[in-house]
Design an enzyme around this catalytic site. Structure first.
Site: not given
Ligand SMILES: O=P(O)(O)OC[C@H]1O[C@H](OP(=O)(O)OP(=O)(O)O)[C@H](O)[C@@H]1O
Length: 161
Positions: A91-92, A95
């Protein structure tokens, strides 16, 4: 809570993904990669190239919708990865850690690596490249575009009109 912004450029993202790949090679070979969409897709492609892994599965977790705030929902399961044995999850960012927790529950035997980690999500990763403060909002290259910014001197003149 004050929010700071950290801009990540394409170059920086590419460098960080290569750094992560370098650290992952001694842990492999991996049978495949599970990219956490959508943010994990580009890092997974870069890392797959570097570690010579062509099998890329994906998982899509939606953590927010208007009716059920905070309840994660898997809308695309990583079927090809089984219980995660021999697989690398990419994953990128972690959070809050909500997405990573959901992904790990489905793939308990996989190795979880990401580029950036905030303190709340950090314990859910096996490896990450850069720690980012919890109150920092990362601006990824796919979320941003170069914009014209007026010179400082002109900006003052405009606000005086
Ligand atoms: O630890 P967390 O609070 O769960 O956040 C982390 C997640 O949030 C982002 O995805 P997002 O839900 O924004 O979706 P996307 O990558 O499709 O934009 C990111 O790519 C992670 O998968």
């Amino acid at each position: 809570m004050a929010v700071a912004y950290a801009t990540v450029t394409w170059d920086q993202l590419h460098r960080d993904a290569r750094l992560l790949a370098e650290q992952l090679i001694p842990l492999g070979p991996f049978r495949g990669i599970v990219a956490v969409t959508r943010g994990g897709l580009i890092p997974a492609a870069i890392i797959g190239r570097e570690i010579d892994c062509r099998l890329i599965e994906s998982i899509s977790v939606v953590t927010y919708d208007e009716e059920q705030i905070g309840k994660p929902k898997v809308i695309k399961p990583p079927t090809a990865a089984g219980d995660g044995e021999g697989f690398l999850i990419i994953d990128d960012l972690v959070d809050s850690g909500v997405t990573a927790r959901e992904v790990r529950a489905l793939l308990p035997k996989a190795y979880f690596a990401c580029l950036y980690a905030k303190p709340s999500g950090r314990p859910l990763t096996d490896r990450f490249v850069v720690e980012v403060p919890q109150d920092t909002w990362i601006l990824f290259p796919w979320d941003t575009a170069p914009l014209f910014v007026p010179p400082l001197a002109r900006k003052g003149a405009e606000s005086a009109q």
